[in-house]
Design an enzyme around this catalytic site. Structure first.
Site, short mmCIF file in Angstrom:
data_model
loop_
_atom_site.label_atom_id
_atom_site.label_comp_id
_atom_site.label_asym_id
_atom_site.label_seq_id
_atom_site.Cartn_x
_atom_site.Cartn_y
_atom_site.Cartn_z
N GLY A 11 0.76 -1.37 -0.04
CA GLY A 11 0.04 0.05 -0.06
C GLY A 11 0.87 1.29 -0.13
CE1 TYR A 155 -8.01 0.89 10.10
CE2 TYR A 155 -7.99 1.58 12.45
CZ TYR A 155 -7.33 1.38 11.07
OH TYR A 155 -6.19 2.13 10.95
P1 NAD Z 1 -4.20 5.17 2.65
O1 NAD Z 1 -5.80 5.18 2.46
O2 NAD Z 1 -3.83 6.61 2.18
O3 NAD Z 1 -3.48 4.07 2.30
C1 NAD Z 1 -3.93 2.81 2.25
C2 NAD Z 1 -3.20 1.98 1.23
O4 NAD Z 1 -3.64 0.52 1.20
C3 NAD Z 1 -3.31 2.61 -0.16
O5 NAD Z 1 -2.21 2.50 -0.78
C4 NAD Z 1 -4.08 1.41 -0.83
O6 NAD Z 1 -3.71 1.22 -2.03
C5 NAD Z 1 -3.80 0.10 -0.16
N1 NAD Z 1 -4.84 -1.01 -0.31
C6 NAD Z 1 -6.07 -0.66 0.34
N2 NAD Z 1 -6.98 -1.84 -0.08
C7 NAD Z 1 -5.98 -2.59 -1.03
C8 NAD Z 1 -6.31 -3.66 -1.74
N3 NAD Z 1 -7.30 -4.29 -1.96
N4 NAD Z 1 -5.11 -3.92 -2.48
C9 NAD Z 1 -3.88 -3.38 -2.43
N5 NAD Z 1 -3.67 -2.45 -1.71
C10 NAD Z 1 -4.71 -1.86 -1.01
O7 NAD Z 1 -4.27 5.18 4.19
P2 NAD Z 1 -2.82 5.40 5.17
O8 NAD Z 1 -3.55 6.20 6.24
O9 NAD Z 1 -1.62 5.74 4.70
O10 NAD Z 1 -2.85 3.88 5.86
C11 NAD Z 1 -1.65 3.28 5.83
C12 NAD Z 1 -2.06 2.21 6.87
O11 NAD Z 1 -1.75 2.92 8.36
C13 NAD Z 1 -3.10 1.45 7.16
O12 NAD Z 1 -2.80 0.18 7.32
C14 NAD Z 1 -3.93 2.08 8.20
O13 NAD Z 1 -4.82 1.06 8.66
C15 NAD Z 1 -2.79 2.44 9.05
N6 NAD Z 1 -3.20 3.70 10.10
C16 NAD Z 1 -3.52 4.61 9.56
C17 NAD Z 1 -3.80 5.57 10.37
C18 NAD Z 1 -4.43 7.18 9.77
O14 NAD Z 1 -5.03 7.68 10.72
N7 NAD Z 1 -4.38 7.49 8.56
C19 NAD Z 1 -3.93 5.61 11.79
C20 NAD Z 1 -3.48 4.20 12.43
C21 NAD Z 1 -3.05 3.32 11.34
#
Ligand code: NAD
Length: 249
Positions: A11, A155
Site C-alpha cells: 500500500g 477495523y
Molecule cells: P491510505 O488509504 O492513504 O493508504 C492505504 C493503502 O492501502 C493504499 O495505498 C491502498 O492502495 C492500499 N490498499 C487498500 N486496499 C487495497 C487492496 N485491496 N489491494 C492492495 N492495496 C490496497 O491510508 P494510510 O493512512 O496511509 O494507511 C496506511 C496504514 O496505516 C493502514 O494500514 C492504516 O490502517 C494504518 N493507520 C492509519 C492511520 C491514519 O489515521 N491514517 C492511523 C492508524 C493506522
C-alpha cells in the site's frame, strides 16, 4: 543506515506507505513499492526516490493476492530483507446494517488488513529463514489496543489481530533471525483521516489527543526506518505507540 536492504512496503503509492518508502530510500534501502490501483503514483514515487527499486501490483482483497505479490517480488528482487505490512482500509459499518452488508464489511476488512498480512508474513518468514534473517513491521493502530468506535468495529479487530500476529512471530522465529515489530498510530494525516474528517469533522478526531494534532505520515515513516536498522534487534515483539498521548499504556 539501511544500505543494501531490499524492503517490500505494501500500500505504498500514497499516504503513510509512500512516506515510508521515501524514508527507507533516503537511508539507502531499495524499496519494492506495492500498489493496488495507483500505478502512476507508484511510478512517480519510484522515480522520486531515484529509480532504485521496483513497483509491484497486487489486489490484496483477493485470496491469492498476497501470495502472488510475494512471488513476483522475490522473482524481481531476489533476496528481500524486510516486509512492511502497511496496506489497509477502514470501513464504517453500523450494527443497523443488513446481515449481508455486515458480513461482507467484516470479511473484506479482515482480508485486506489481516489475512493479506498473515499470508505475506508466512512467505516472508520462510524466505528469511532460508536467507539469513529478516524483519517484519506491521502497521497496526491505536484501535488495536484501546478498542474502537461503534461504527468501525471491524477495523479495531483486524488491527488487534495484527498486533497478536506480530507477537507470535517475535516469539516463534527470533531464533531464526526473524524479528517483528508493530507500530500503533492514532490519527495520521492521510486520505484515510481525511475521509473521517469529511464525515465527522476534525474536532472529533483530535479531541482526545493531548497534543491536539494528528501525526504526520513522516513520524511513522521515521520510526519504521529506525526499527529496521540492523542494530535494533531487541525491539523484537514490541508495539510502538504513535498517538500524541491519546492512549498511554
Ligand atoms: P491510505 O488509504 O492513504 O493508504 C492505504 C493503502 O492501502 C493504499 O495505498 C491502498 O492502495 C492500499 N490498499 C487498500 N486496499 C487495497 C487492496 N485491496 N489491494 C492492495 N492495496 C490496497 O491510508 P494510510 O493512512 O496511509 O494507511 C496506511 C496504514 O496505516 C493502514 O494500514 C492504516 O490502517 C494504518 N493507520 C492509519 C492511520 C491514519 O489515521 N491514517 C492511523 C492508524 C493506522
Amino acid at each position: 543506515m539501511l544500505e543494501g536492504q531490499t524492503i517490500l512496503v505494501t500500500g505504498a503509492s500514497g499516504g503513510i506507505g509512500a512516506a515510508i518508502v521515501r524514508q527507507l530510500a533516503a537511508e539507502g534501502a531499495r524499496p519494492i513499492i506495492h500498489y493496488g490501483r495507483d500505478k502512476a503514483g507508484a511510478e512517480a514515487l519510484l522515480s522520486e526516490v531515484g529509480g532504485k527499486g521496483w513497483i509491484m501490483q497486487a489486489d490484496l482483497s483477493s485470496d491469492q493476492g498476497a501470495f502472488d505479490l510475494w512471488e513476483k517480488s522475490v522473482a524481481a528482487a531476489g533476496r528481500i530483507n524486510a516486509l512492511v505490512n502497511n496496506a489497509g482500509i477502514r470501513t464504517e459499518i453500523s450494527i443497523e446494517a443488513t446481515p449481508s452488508d455486515w458480513k461482507s464489511a467484516w470479511q473484506r476488512e479482515f482480508q485486506i488488513n489481516f489475512f493479506a498480512a498473515a499470508d505475506l508474513s508466512k512467505e516472508a518468514i520462510r524466505h528469511f529463514k532460508e536467507n539469513g534473517g529478516g524483519r517484519i513491521v506491521n502497521i497496526a493502530s491505536r484501535a488495536a489496543q484501546r478498542g474502537y468506535a461503534a461504527d468501525a468495529m471491524p477495523y479495531g479487530a483486524t488491527k488487534a489481530a495484527l498486533v497478536n500476529l506480530t507477537k507470535s512471530i517475535a516469539r516463534s522465529f527470533g531464533a531464526d533471525g526473524v524479528t517483528a515489530i508493530a507500530i500503533a498510530p492514532g490519527w495520521v494525516r492521510t486520505d484515510m483521516a481525511e475521509e473521517f474528517i469529511a464525515t465527522h469533522g476534525k474536532a472529533a478526531a483530535v479531541a482526545d489527543i493531548p497534543i491536539g494534532e494528528m501525526a504526520a505520515p513522516n513520524e511513522v515513516a521515521e520510526l519504521v526506518a529506525f526499527v529496521l536498522r540492523p542494530g535494533q534487534a531487541s525491539l523484537n515483539g514490541a508495539t510502538l505507540d504513535v498517538n500524541g498521548g491519546s492512549y498511554i499504556r
